[in-house]
Design a protein around this motif. Structure first.
Motif, PDB file in Angstrom:
ATOM      1  N   ASP A 277      -9.212  15.682  37.235  1.00 37.71           N
ATOM      2  CA  ASP A 277      -8.935  16.585  36.122  1.00 37.71           C
ATOM      3  C   ASP A 277      -7.804  17.544  36.534  1.00 37.71           C
ATOM      4  O   ASP A 277      -7.794  18.049  37.658  1.00 37.71           O
ATOM      5  N   THR A 278      -6.882  17.817  35.617  1.00 43.74           N
ATOM      6  CA  THR A 278      -5.774  18.738  35.924  1.00 43.74           C
ATOM      7  C   THR A 278      -6.302  20.063  36.488  1.00 43.74           C
ATOM      8  O   THR A 278      -5.699  20.637  37.397  1.00 43.74           O
ATOM      9  N   LEU A 279      -7.414  20.522  35.941  1.00 41.24           N
ATOM     10  CA  LEU A 279      -7.930  21.836  36.346  1.00 41.24           C
ATOM     11  C   LEU A 279      -8.581  21.827  37.724  1.00 41.24           C
ATOM     12  O   LEU A 279      -8.901  22.881  38.261  1.00 41.24           O
ATOM     13  N   GLY A 280      -8.790  20.613  38.285  1.00 42.53           N
ATOM     14  CA  GLY A 280      -9.442  20.554  39.587  1.00 42.53           C
ATOM     15  C   GLY A 280      -8.637  19.779  40.608  1.00 42.53           C
ATOM     16  O   GLY A 280      -9.134  19.430  41.686  1.00 42.53           O
TER      17      GLY A 280
ATOM     18  N   ALA B  26      -8.018  29.370  32.040  1.00 40.46           N
ATOM     19  CA  ALA B  26      -8.277  28.029  31.482  1.00 40.46           C
ATOM     20  C   ALA B  26      -9.770  27.850  31.246  1.00 40.46           C
ATOM     21  O   ALA B  26     -10.589  28.483  31.918  1.00 40.46           O
ATOM     22  N   PRO B  27     -10.133  26.980  30.303  1.00 39.86           N
ATOM     23  CA  PRO B  27     -11.556  26.703  30.058  1.00 39.86           C
ATOM     24  C   PRO B  27     -12.046  25.615  31.021  1.00 39.86           C
ATOM     25  O   PRO B  27     -11.484  24.529  31.077  1.00 39.86           O
ATOM     26  N   LEU B  28     -13.099  25.933  31.753  1.00 42.67           N
ATOM     27  CA  LEU B  28     -13.606  24.991  32.756  1.00 42.67           C
ATOM     28  C   LEU B  28     -14.789  24.174  32.254  1.00 42.67           C
ATOM     29  O   LEU B  28     -15.344  23.354  32.975  1.00 42.67           O
ATOM     30  N   ASN B  29     -15.214  24.411  31.006  1.00 44.28           N
ATOM     31  CA  ASN B  29     -16.474  23.836  30.546  1.00 44.28           C
ATOM     32  C   ASN B  29     -16.482  22.316  30.482  1.00 44.28           C
ATOM     33  O   ASN B  29     -17.493  21.684  30.814  1.00 44.28           O
ATOM     34  N   LEU B  30     -15.363  21.692  30.079  1.00 46.72           N
ATOM     35  CA  LEU B  30     -15.388  20.230  29.952  1.00 46.72           C
ATOM     36  C   LEU B  30     -15.438  19.577  31.339  1.00 46.72           C
ATOM     37  O   LEU B  30     -16.117  18.561  31.539  1.00 46.72           O
ATOM     38  N   LEU B  31     -14.785  20.200  32.292  1.00 47.80           N
ATOM     39  CA  LEU B  31     -14.846  19.725  33.683  1.00 47.80           C
ATOM     40  C   LEU B  31     -16.270  19.890  34.234  1.00 47.80           C
ATOM     41  O   LEU B  31     -16.816  18.982  34.884  1.00 47.80           O
ATOM     42  N   ILE B  32     -16.882  21.008  33.937  1.00 52.88           N
ATOM     43  CA  ILE B  32     -18.248  21.256  34.422  1.00 52.88           C
ATOM     44  C   ILE B  32     -19.238  20.279  33.788  1.00 52.88           C
ATOM     45  O   ILE B  32     -20.169  19.796  34.442  1.00 52.88           O
TER      46      ILE B  32
ATOM     47  N   ILE C 125     -17.190  24.189  47.731  1.00 52.73           N
ATOM     48  CA  ILE C 125     -15.918  23.641  47.237  1.00 52.73           C
ATOM     49  C   ILE C 125     -15.295  24.660  46.293  1.00 52.73           C
ATOM     50  O   ILE C 125     -15.998  25.307  45.516  1.00 52.73           O
ATOM     51  N   VAL C 126     -13.975  24.802  46.359  1.00 53.46           N
ATOM     52  CA  VAL C 126     -13.283  25.602  45.354  1.00 53.46           C
ATOM     53  C   VAL C 126     -12.359  24.640  44.600  1.00 53.46           C
ATOM     54  O   VAL C 126     -11.797  23.716  45.184  1.00 53.46           O
ATOM     55  N   SER C 127     -12.260  24.857  43.265  1.00 53.43           N
ATOM     56  CA  SER C 127     -11.594  23.843  42.434  1.00 53.43           C
ATOM     57  C   SER C 127     -10.069  23.919  42.450  1.00 53.43           C
ATOM     58  O   SER C 127      -9.400  23.063  41.870  1.00 53.43           O
TER      59      SER C 127
ATOM     60  N   LEU D  31     -15.636  15.856  44.638  1.00 49.04           N
ATOM     61  CA  LEU D  31     -14.176  15.986  44.797  1.00 49.04           C
ATOM     62  C   LEU D  31     -13.448  14.978  43.916  1.00 49.04           C
ATOM     63  O   LEU D  31     -12.409  15.287  43.325  1.00 49.04           O
ATOM     64  N   GLU D  32     -14.016  13.785  43.804  1.00 50.03           N
ATOM     65  CA  GLU D  32     -13.387  12.753  42.977  1.00 50.03           C
ATOM     66  C   GLU D  32     -13.332  13.189  41.506  1.00 50.03           C
ATOM     67  O   GLU D  32     -12.299  13.065  40.844  1.00 50.03           O
ATOM     68  N   ILE D  33     -14.466  13.727  41.008  1.00 52.30           N
ATOM     69  CA  ILE D  33     -14.506  14.187  39.609  1.00 52.30           C
ATOM     70  C   ILE D  33     -13.527  15.349  39.411  1.00 52.30           C
ATOM     71  O   ILE D  33     -12.756  15.385  38.452  1.00 52.30           O
TER      72      ILE D  33
END
Lengths: 334, 334
Positions: free
Chosen positions: A290-293, A196-202, A166-168, A284-286
């Protein structure tokens, strides 16, 4: 006597040789040898992830960011790719004599805002000022540490046949922005960096799906190079559908105008996620929440055949090997 | 519009203003605001010390070391100054296009040997290659983390009236070596840098004497600047006997020839130790038993009066304030 070429910093094959022939040759140890985005320090409890990057991007300020925000995002993302929660960053500045102090303040302010947004502390620093001409304006190093949230941690070596790729979100935005800015080209629709910081999404991803196998951000060398690294580390074949890769129309246009392949352009706010197919919908749902994904898409799958290679199924129905480039003559992209 | 001057990187007053007016202004947080050599991360158990430095020394290779060994020693020492055992280093290279690969290999090999000797692992790295002219040959950043061995950790703010001030050996060797090498001056007796890892010596010190109040390495700005920082952080007066400060005869000679004050010259293998007077003999014994501390000497004491200042009792019996310099126009010393 051989001399260092720009290609050695491209993230491609020449970079890999330099790392193997010089750095790994002398520094080899179990932590370093994994060659992931961050080191996994299992001796400390909870285990830590540690990652470092120097930022030399030119221009210093570009649409969508600047060297300061990039220096926070880039390292925060590298730490997070180990399934870790970045907590602390160091920052070290190398500044050129004569630099405008207002410009320095703009960059520092941007770093502070980026750190706040990413929920990390800048805890220690260093400032060197070198004579005019010894450095081009400003280079920044950030090194980050974070707590690994899941074990085993996601790693480039953990892709398995049956996994999905998957690519975000859209690919190539950062690379094309820097290149076009540097060459003074402007497009009808402004293209901007995805920094952008991806850490909170991860964090959301790995807390909900601890079975994530690989997390990587396709920076220098782009999606193609990063997928090749993973295929090599895991000794699997990665099969990608060209038509499924999300690319903005304006990036496609800019790339065809400049003769570039977006698959090799740097990204600074995107992640590649590889995990067992049964978690695909949940992931994919998560991501999409999120705006970043929000543009997250399944772009391919992992197979046993073509171990170590990336196979691109083209829009015309053919298959071709998506190789790693030798270099790309595109220094100072990050 | 104001511009950055070389003085801002000197470690003196101008550096302090830059740090306060720009970096602390935006980055302020409880970890950073202590402004010690390393950040104390008490949230992690065992608590960690984290420190970063970029190395831009010119020349790259000098008597007694090179930019590679210096990059290991400098950061290992900064982490250790928090009473910590350095364990892991990151290293990030910024390399100039056209650099001789043999030279790079020499530096990398030297780093590996220094890391081995200091018993730390280089766990993660980064390589950027920038076009010719964008950097002068090679800059290296190392960032280190280590486990804090004693709590409360030694800190610049913990000097107390009644404490003694010890220096682990001769002063000024590194600074004079770099300067004379750069200016093409050679002395009858070769002077060489004192660059060395102090962490194993510090481990012995703090394990035997957990009551150590301050540990600092007098690098940029030298002994005088570092003592001023401590006097300021602790709000105490530091009284130093000029005649007791160990300085090699050849360094004294070189300094008087070049018009330099050795008290302001950088050291890369020396430590300042401040602790209650009752531990003085025990500390000297531990220091003198180690090659790196064999010239250790008590050079002064801490008092209430003249809070924030350093007072030098001169050989002639007078007292004078030993101020921090504004700057020193001596960039690229480390």
């Amino acid at each position: 006597m051989s001399k260092l070429l720009l290609d050695y910093g491209s993230g491609g094959k020449a970079s890999q040789r330099l790392i193997k022939d010089i750095f790994v040759k002398y520094f080899s140890n179990p932590y370093l040898d994994k060659l992931d985005d961050a080191a996994f320090l299992q001796e400390i409890k909870p285990p830590l992830a540690m990652s470092t990057d120097s930022y030399t991007v030119d221009p210093i300020i570009f649409p969508g960011g600047d060297i300061g925000s990039l220096a926070v995002h880039g390292t925060v993302n590298d730490v997070a790719m180990l399934g870790a929660k970045p907590k602390f960053l160091s920052c070290a500045f190398i500044l050129e004599e004569g630099l405008e102090l207002d410009l320095l303040e703009t960059i520092v302010k941007s770093m502070a805002e980026a750190a706040k947004k990413a929920e990390v502390f800048l805890v220690t620093g260093d400032t060197k000022v070198v004579p005019k001409g010894a450095v081009d304006k400003i280079f920044i190093n950030t090194t980050g540490i974070g707590e690994v949230l899941v074990e085993p941690a996601p790693a480039g070596s953990r892709a398995r046949p049956g996994d999905v790729v998957i690519v975000s979100g859209t690919i190539g935005d950062h690379g094309l922005t820097i290149l076009s800015k540097r060459q003074g080209i402007s497009f009808e629709t402004e293209i901007k960096s995805d920094s952008a910081p991806l850490n909170l999404l991860i964090e959301k991803l790995v807390k909900n799906i601890p079975e994530v196998h690989v997390l990587r951000d396709p920076t220098r060398g782009g999606l193609a190079t990063t997928l090749n690294e993973i295929a090599g580390q895991s000794q699997v074949g990665i099969f990608i559908e060209e038509d499924s890769i999300p690319i903005r129309e304006e990036v496609k246009g800019g790339c065809s105008f400049l003769g570039l392949d977006p698959l090799y352009l740097a990204n600074e706010g995107k992640l590649i996620l590889i995990l067992p197919q049964k978690y695909q919908e949940q992931a994919l749902e998560i991501l999409k929440a999120d705006t970043l994904g929000q543009d997250a898409t399944v772009i391919g799958e992992v197979k046993e055949e073509y171990a170590g290679k990336v196979v691109l199924k083209t829009g015309l129905g053919g298959n071709r090997l998506l190789d790693m480039l030798e270099g790309e003559q595109l220094p100072r992209i990050c």
